[in-house]
Design an enzyme around this catalytic site. Structure first.
Site, PDB file in Angstrom:
ATOM      1  N   TYR A 117      40.662  41.543  40.383  1.00 24.79           N
ATOM      2  CA  TYR A 117      40.227  42.772  39.702  1.00 24.79           C
ATOM      3  C   TYR A 117      41.134  43.597  39.366  1.00 24.79           C
ATOM      4  O   TYR A 117      40.900  44.815  39.017  1.00 24.79           O
ATOM      5  CB  TYR A 117      38.868  43.387  40.153  1.00 24.79           C
ATOM      6  CG  TYR A 117      37.571  42.546  39.838  1.00 24.79           C
ATOM      7  CD1 TYR A 117      37.177  42.436  38.571  1.00 24.79           C
ATOM      8  CD2 TYR A 117      37.002  42.104  41.077  1.00 24.79           C
ATOM      9  CE1 TYR A 117      35.937  41.678  38.329  1.00 24.79           C
ATOM     10  CE2 TYR A 117      35.784  41.336  40.756  1.00 24.79           C
ATOM     11  CZ  TYR A 117      35.353  40.914  39.620  1.00 24.79           C
ATOM     12  OH  TYR A 117      34.265  40.336  39.231  1.00 24.79           O
ATOM     13  N   HIS A 135      30.060  36.680  36.966  1.00 25.23           N
ATOM     14  CA  HIS A 135      31.353  37.028  36.309  1.00 25.23           C
ATOM     15  C   HIS A 135      31.576  35.953  35.164  1.00 25.23           C
ATOM     16  O   HIS A 135      31.046  34.634  35.223  1.00 25.23           O
ATOM     17  CB  HIS A 135      32.243  37.002  37.302  1.00 25.23           C
ATOM     18  CG  HIS A 135      33.840  36.933  36.517  1.00 25.23           C
ATOM     19  ND1 HIS A 135      34.333  38.007  36.185  1.00 25.23           N
ATOM     20  CD2 HIS A 135      34.677  36.062  36.245  1.00 25.23           C
ATOM     21  CE1 HIS A 135      35.492  37.803  35.546  1.00 25.23           C
ATOM     22  NE2 HIS A 135      35.720  36.610  35.622  1.00 25.23           N
ATOM     23  N   GLU A 156      42.261  32.767  36.261  1.00 31.59           N
ATOM     24  CA  GLU A 156      40.936  32.973  37.445  1.00 31.59           C
ATOM     25  C   GLU A 156      40.798  31.543  37.929  1.00 31.59           C
ATOM     26  O   GLU A 156      40.398  31.648  39.017  1.00 31.59           O
ATOM     27  CB  GLU A 156      39.991  33.609  36.462  1.00 31.59           C
ATOM     28  CG  GLU A 156      40.046  35.289  36.109  1.00 31.59           C
ATOM     29  CD  GLU A 156      39.041  35.722  35.383  1.00 31.59           C
ATOM     30  OE1 GLU A 156      39.520  36.857  34.951  1.00 31.59           O
ATOM     31  OE2 GLU A 156      38.107  35.189  34.935  1.00 31.59           O
TER      32      GLU A 156
HETATM   33  N1  UDP Z   1      31.742  47.320  36.654  1.00 33.90           N
HETATM   34  C1  UDP Z   1      31.177  48.519  37.510  1.00 33.90           C
HETATM   35  N2  UDP Z   1      30.952  49.745  36.690  1.00 33.90           N
HETATM   36  C2  UDP Z   1      31.359  49.592  35.556  1.00 33.90           C
HETATM   37  C3  UDP Z   1      31.910  48.781  34.716  1.00 33.90           C
HETATM   38  C4  UDP Z   1      32.040  47.375  35.555  1.00 33.90           C
HETATM   39  O1  UDP Z   1      30.973  48.545  38.695  1.00 33.90           O
HETATM   40  O2  UDP Z   1      31.085  50.751  34.948  1.00 33.90           O
HETATM   41  C5  UDP Z   1      31.780  46.268  37.639  1.00 33.90           C
HETATM   42  C6  UDP Z   1      30.762  45.160  37.310  1.00 33.90           C
HETATM   43  O3  UDP Z   1      30.504  44.309  38.589  1.00 33.90           O
HETATM   44  C7  UDP Z   1      31.642  44.423  36.230  1.00 33.90           C
HETATM   45  C8  UDP Z   1      32.947  44.650  36.847  1.00 33.90           C
HETATM   46  O4  UDP Z   1      33.092  45.568  37.329  1.00 33.90           O
HETATM   47  O5  UDP Z   1      30.968  43.059  36.126  1.00 33.90           O
HETATM   48  C9  UDP Z   1      34.063  44.281  35.592  1.00 33.90           C
HETATM   49  O6  UDP Z   1      33.940  44.922  34.808  1.00 33.90           O
HETATM   50  P1  UDP Z   1      34.131  44.418  33.217  1.00 33.90           P
HETATM   51  O7  UDP Z   1      34.498  45.634  32.371  1.00 33.90           O
HETATM   52  O8  UDP Z   1      35.589  43.425  33.163  1.00 33.90           O
HETATM   53  O9  UDP Z   1      32.885  43.672  33.104  1.00 33.90           O
HETATM   54  P2  UDP Z   1      32.412  42.111  32.698  1.00 33.90           P
HETATM   55  O10 UDP Z   1      33.566  41.411  32.186  1.00 33.90           O
HETATM   56  O11 UDP Z   1      32.326  41.585  33.970  1.00 33.90           O
HETATM   57  O12 UDP Z   1      31.273  42.096  31.755  1.00 33.90           O
HETATM   58 MG    MG Z   2      35.788  41.464  32.568  1.00 31.36          MG
END
Ligand code: UDP
Ligand code: MG
Length: 139
Positions: A51, A117, A128
């Protein structure tokens, strides 16, 4: 050119709640073929690297804590238009905004603990997948 593979993790909350079987059923019923799969647990260093793009975000510490607290199911999935179709199947990051019938709508508790995810691009799907699997683990 779009490739036909994406990468997923069933996150610790989904595993803890016993949702592995239901989520995998939904994934395969939606036409995804399992190319690689395992139950594994990320170390803190693993999660910080995986991440890394989010390291300046305020939720980064909590995200690493959450993603390392228990086992996950990591998998590579294959289908035409895999990345986009899988993002549609899982729904919005925040389950409150996720469409009816999506995996996050059904199984996620919050924007942080959101069950699953899905890679956001073909390039990231390849990175990934290779992060979690050796070539001989992909079928
Ligand atoms: N996440 C969080 N708070 C936020 C946004 C994201 O805790 O405000 C976490 C959540 O588990 C998310 C991950 O960080 O799935 C990765 O964020 P991303 O924006 O990449 O979202 P995704 O691609 O998983 O939809
Ligand atoms: Mg993402």
């Amino acid at each position: 050119m779009a490739t036909n593979r994406t990468f997923t993790m069933l996150k610790p909350d989904a595993v803890e709640k016993g949702h592995i079987g239901a989520i995998l059923e939904k994934i395969t019923a939606s036409g995804f073929r399992i190319v690689a799969m395992k139950l594994t647990q990320m170390t803190k260093a693993d999660a910080e690297e995986f991440y890394g793009i989010h390291k300046e975000r305020p939720f980064f510490g909590e995200l690493v804590e959450y993603m390392t607290r228990g086992p996950i199911v990591a998998a590579i999935l294959e289908k035409d238009n895999a990345v986009e179709d899988f993002r549609t199947l899982i729904g919005a990051t925040n389950p409150a905004d996720a469409a009816e019938g999506t995996i996050r709508k059904l199984y996620a508790a919050s924007i942080g603990e959101n069950a699953v995810h899905g890679s956001d691009s073909d390039e990231n799907a390849a990175i990934e997948g290779a992060f979690h699997f050796a070539g001989r683990e992909m079928f």
